[in-house]
Design a protein around this motif. Structure first.
Motif, PDB file in Angstrom:
ATOM      1  N   GLU A 128       0.825  -1.198   0.000  1.00  0.00           N
ATOM      2  CA  GLU A 128       0.000   0.000   0.000  1.00  0.00           C
ATOM      3  C   GLU A 128       0.866   1.258   0.000  1.00  0.00           C
ATOM      4  O   GLU A 128       0.588   2.216  -0.756  1.00  0.00           O
ATOM      5  N   GLN A 129       1.902   1.273   0.819  1.00  0.00           N
ATOM      6  CA  GLN A 129       2.775   2.435   0.894  1.00  0.00           C
ATOM      7  C   GLN A 129       3.557   2.631  -0.403  1.00  0.00           C
ATOM      8  O   GLN A 129       3.702   3.751  -0.894  1.00  0.00           O
ATOM      9  N   ILE A 130       4.040   1.538  -0.970  1.00  0.00           N
ATOM     10  CA  ILE A 130       4.796   1.625  -2.225  1.00  0.00           C
ATOM     11  C   ILE A 130       3.905   2.156  -3.342  1.00  0.00           C
ATOM     12  O   ILE A 130       4.285   3.067  -4.091  1.00  0.00           O
ATOM     13  N   ALA A 131       2.717   1.609  -3.451  1.00  0.00           N
ATOM     14  CA  ALA A 131       1.796   2.039  -4.515  1.00  0.00           C
ATOM     15  C   ALA A 131       1.383   3.493  -4.339  1.00  0.00           C
ATOM     16  O   ALA A 131       1.323   4.256  -5.314  1.00  0.00           O
ATOM     17  N   ALA A 132       1.121   3.900  -3.096  1.00  0.00           N
ATOM     18  CA  ALA A 132       0.717   5.287  -2.839  1.00  0.00           C
ATOM     19  C   ALA A 132       1.845   6.261  -3.205  1.00  0.00           C
ATOM     20  O   ALA A 132       1.599   7.331  -3.777  1.00  0.00           O
ATOM     21  N   ARG A 133       3.078   5.870  -2.894  1.00  0.00           N
ATOM     22  CA  ARG A 133       4.212   6.733  -3.218  1.00  0.00           C
ATOM     23  C   ARG A 133       4.376   6.881  -4.732  1.00  0.00           C
ATOM     24  O   ARG A 133       4.560   7.997  -5.246  1.00  0.00           O
ATOM     25  N   ILE A 134       4.288   5.774  -5.453  1.00  0.00           N
ATOM     26  CA  ILE A 134       4.442   5.817  -6.910  1.00  0.00           C
ATOM     27  C   ILE A 134       3.325   6.634  -7.546  1.00  0.00           C
ATOM     28  O   ILE A 134       3.551   7.444  -8.449  1.00  0.00           O
ATOM     29  N   ALA A 135       2.097   6.441  -7.058  1.00  0.00           N
ATOM     30  CA  ALA A 135       0.968   7.191  -7.604  1.00  0.00           C
ATOM     31  C   ALA A 135       1.156   8.689  -7.381  1.00  0.00           C
ATOM     32  O   ALA A 135       0.886   9.502  -8.281  1.00  0.00           O
ATOM     33  N   ALA A 136       1.648   9.064  -6.203  1.00  0.00           N
ATOM     34  CA  ALA A 136       1.865  10.480  -5.905  1.00  0.00           C
ATOM     35  C   ALA A 136       2.966  11.062  -6.784  1.00  0.00           C
ATOM     36  O   ALA A 136       2.845  12.188  -7.303  1.00  0.00           O
ATOM     37  N   GLU A 137       4.031  10.288  -6.980  1.00  0.00           N
ATOM     38  CA  GLU A 137       5.149  10.767  -7.808  1.00  0.00           C
ATOM     39  C   GLU A 137       4.726  10.981  -9.261  1.00  0.00           C
ATOM     40  O   GLU A 137       5.198  11.908  -9.924  1.00  0.00           O
ATOM     41  N   ARG A 138       3.837  10.126  -9.755  1.00  0.00           N
ATOM     42  CA  ARG A 138       3.453  10.166 -11.172  1.00  0.00           C
ATOM     43  C   ARG A 138       2.159  10.936 -11.432  1.00  0.00           C
ATOM     44  O   ARG A 138       1.794  11.143 -12.586  1.00  0.00           O
ATOM     45  N   GLY A 139       1.474  11.303 -10.349  1.00  0.00           N
ATOM     46  CA  GLY A 139       0.177  11.939 -10.536  1.00  0.00           C
ATOM     47  C   GLY A 139      -0.861  10.973 -11.066  1.00  0.00           C
ATOM     48  O   GLY A 139      -1.848  11.372 -11.696  1.00  0.00           O
ATOM     49  N   ALA A 140      -0.637   9.692 -10.797  1.00  0.00           N
ATOM     50  CA  ALA A 140      -1.516   8.636 -11.284  1.00  0.00           C
ATOM     51  C   ALA A 140      -2.646   8.376 -10.299  1.00  0.00           C
ATOM     52  O   ALA A 140      -2.599   8.783  -9.130  1.00  0.00           O
ATOM     53  N   VAL A 141      -3.670   7.669 -10.752  1.00  0.00           N
ATOM     54  CA  VAL A 141      -4.805   7.297  -9.908  1.00  0.00           C
ATOM     55  C   VAL A 141      -4.511   5.949  -9.249  1.00  0.00           C
ATOM     56  O   VAL A 141      -4.152   4.981  -9.930  1.00  0.00           O
ATOM     57  N   LEU A 142      -4.650   5.893  -7.932  1.00  0.00           N
ATOM     58  CA  LEU A 142      -4.452   4.649  -7.202  1.00  0.00           C
ATOM     59  C   LEU A 142      -5.749   3.845  -7.235  1.00  0.00           C
ATOM     60  O   LEU A 142      -6.826   4.369  -6.920  1.00  0.00           O
ATOM     61  N   VAL A 143      -5.651   2.574  -7.624  1.00  0.00           N
ATOM     62  CA  VAL A 143      -6.839   1.719  -7.757  1.00  0.00           C
ATOM     63  C   VAL A 143      -6.712   0.526  -6.807  1.00  0.00           C
ATOM     64  O   VAL A 143      -6.076  -0.479  -7.133  1.00  0.00           O
ATOM     65  N   PRO A 144      -7.303   0.629  -5.611  1.00  0.00           N
ATOM     66  CA  PRO A 144      -7.251  -0.491  -4.663  1.00  0.00           C
ATOM     67  C   PRO A 144      -7.997  -1.708  -5.206  1.00  0.00           C
ATOM     68  O   PRO A 144      -8.865  -1.585  -6.078  1.00  0.00           O
ATOM     69  N   SER A 145      -7.680  -2.862  -4.650  1.00  0.00           N
ATOM     70  CA  SER A 145      -8.319  -4.086  -5.143  1.00  0.00           C
ATOM     71  C   SER A 145      -9.686  -4.324  -4.526  1.00  0.00           C
ATOM     72  O   SER A 145     -10.498  -5.082  -5.081  1.00  0.00           O
ATOM     73  N   PHE A 146      -9.986  -3.694  -3.378  1.00  0.00           N
ATOM     74  CA  PHE A 146     -11.303  -3.901  -2.766  1.00  0.00           C
ATOM     75  C   PHE A 146     -11.795  -2.691  -1.979  1.00  0.00           C
ATOM     76  O   PHE A 146     -12.996  -2.497  -1.836  1.00  0.00           O
ATOM     77  N   ASP A 147     -10.909  -1.844  -1.491  1.00  0.00           N
ATOM     78  CA  ASP A 147     -11.310  -0.712  -0.657  1.00  0.00           C
ATOM     79  C   ASP A 147     -11.635   0.507  -1.519  1.00  0.00           C
ATOM     80  O   ASP A 147     -11.010   1.562  -1.418  1.00  0.00           O
TER      81      ASP A 147
END
Length: 317
Positions: A128-147
């Motif tokens: 979760e932390q890794i994905a959130a960091r990458i999304a923030a760096e790229r301005g990308a949308v984070l897509v959780p698998s269930f939440d």
């Protein structure tokens, strides 16, 4: 303003959005111990799992001006492929954070769809932390698998399929559960059905949470399970809340029981991975109430390592 929560109306809207995009997987009759049951074969969904439903429903609602930055997701494989497939169809870049020990067939399938795979150590790092960091760096949308509301509502369209195919409300639906997105969505789609979630022994945190009325996490010393798709350490408030409101209950199955279910499904003509077979395992192992409720079991996930699957099929019990 109140926080958005998944709803029946949202599931219906998702079904319209997914029309012509996802496959209408078959509802197969089968007999066990003299009773007729039904199997919803989401293992035959595009990408091999129900995850495509939620992924496409989420990505399709990203504004066109935000799509060039892409999406980031974290998954052991099925959500990864669902997001990668949806992103490819919508012309968006996708980066997926996957465990370094994820099944090779799932990693290869994700890369084949054009997604970037970013490995991590599931024992020492937080996806979760890794994905959130990458999304923030790229301005990308984070897509959780269930939440995520849109993900849950998209996955819930499985329940509307069941209702339409069966032609009536089933008395009970048994669903594999990791984070609870599919089971929560089906509970919204089929409010008159009893919902039973199935998990591997030692990873049955949703079942224990429902029994106790509050979320409990998977213990640090949880046993090994081949159900890689169901190794969620903590369920979401959103999915737990929906299942609690629906009066859902949980059961846990052993490694031997889900392997037996994989063999049973194969005799029905289906390839089902360990995590996708736990609901069927619960029925076959006699862990459901012995009543006359018409039962539908959901099988999802055909992305199993060929050597692992061959070993299960040839196992002597």
């Amino acid at each position: 303003m109140s926080e958005k929560v998944p709803s029946y109306e949202g599931v219906v809207a998702a079904a319209a959005r997914l029309s012509g995009i996802v496959a209408e997987t078959p509802l197969l009759p089968f007999e066990h111990r003299g009773r007729l049951h039904w199997l919803k074969a989401e293992s035959l969904q595009r990408g091999g799992a129900f995850k495509y439903r939620g992924a496409y429903n989420r990505l399709a609602q990203i504004a066109p001006e935000n799509r060039p930055a892409g999406v980031v997701a974290f998954s052991s494989g099925n959500h990864a492929q669902g997001v990668a497939r949806a992103a490819k169809l919508l012309g968006m870049p996708a980066a997926i954070v996957m465990p370094a020990d994820a099944p090779a067939v799932k990693v290869a399938g994700t890369r084949a769809l054009g997604a970037e795979v970013i490995p991590y150590d599931r024992h020492t790092e937080s996806r979760e932390q890794i994905a959130a960091r990458i999304a923030a760096e790229r301005g990308a949308v984070l897509v959780p698998s269930f939440d995520d509301v849109d993900v849950v509502e998209g996955q819930g369209t499985t329940g509307l399929d069941i209702l339409r195919q069966l032609g009536r409300v089933p008395g009970r639906v048994v669903v594999p559960c990791g984070g609870g997105g599919l089971s929560a969505g089906i509970a919204l789609a089929l409010p008159e059905s009893a919902i039973v979630i199935a998990e591997p022994e030692g990873w049955d945190d949703m079942g224990r949470s429902l029994a106790g009325g509050a979320i409990v996490e998977v213990p640090a010393d949880a046993p090994f399970t081949a159900c890689d798709a169901l190794q969620t350490k903590r369920v979401a408030d959103m999915t737990f809340g929906a299942l609690k409101a629906a009066g859902a209950t949980g059961v846990a199955v052993s490694e031997a029981e889900h392997r037996a279910a994989m063999r049973f499904a194969y005799d029905l003509g289906l390839v089902v991975e360990p995590g996708g077979a736990v609901a069927l395992a619960a029925l076959l192992a006699g862990k459901l109430p012995d009543d006359d409720a018409e039962t539908v079991v959901v099988c999802s996930g055909s992305n199993v390592d060929p050597a692992q699957f061959a070993a299960v099929l040839t196992e002597r019990v």
